[in-house]
Design a protein around this motif. Structure first.
Motif, PDB file in Angstrom:
ATOM      1  N   LYS A   4       0.833  -1.203   0.000  1.00 54.92           N
ATOM      2  CA  LYS A   4       0.000   0.000   0.000  1.00 54.92           C
ATOM      3  C   LYS A   4       0.870   1.255   0.000  1.00 54.92           C
ATOM      4  N   LEU A  26      -8.619   1.381  -9.896  1.00 58.31           N
ATOM      5  CA  LEU A  26      -8.684   1.187  -8.447  1.00 58.31           C
ATOM      6  C   LEU A  26     -10.118   0.960  -7.970  1.00 58.31           C
ATOM      7  N   GLN A  27     -11.068   1.663  -8.568  1.00 59.66           N
ATOM      8  CA  GLN A  27     -12.463   1.452  -8.194  1.00 59.66           C
ATOM      9  C   GLN A  27     -12.892   0.020  -8.513  1.00 59.66           C
ATOM     10  N   ALA A  30     -11.329  -2.388  -6.012  1.00 58.16           N
ATOM     11  CA  ALA A  30     -11.826  -2.268  -4.643  1.00 58.16           C
ATOM     12  C   ALA A  30     -13.151  -2.985  -4.433  1.00 58.16           C
TER      13      ALA A  30
END
Length: 69
Positions: A4, A26-27, A30
């Motif tokens: 991270k 990234l969306q 996630a």
């Protein structure tokens, strides 16, 4: 350095013009992966065990067959 922390450091190096692509990725990453429900798992098991029906025609033929039944 954790993964991270490395990702956060790399994000700081990405030009603003490319951030749209990074945010979209990234969306998607996630969102938790969806597991198949029990009905789908049963159907897959049935096919793997040699049962069920596999349709190999066109989409048009599939709908025609479904409308007959």
């Amino acid at each position: 350095m954790s993964s991270k922390e490395l990702a956060k450091n790399l994000i700081d190096q990405i030009p603003e013009s490319k951030m749209y692509y990074i945010i979209a990725y990234l969306q998607g990453a996630a969102i938790p992966e969806e597991a198949p429900n029990s009905e789908t798992l049963e159907a897959l098991h049935e096919l793997e065990s040699g049962g069920g029906t596999i349709f190999t025609g066109s989409t048009e033929d599939l709908f025609a067959e479904l409308m007959e039944g």
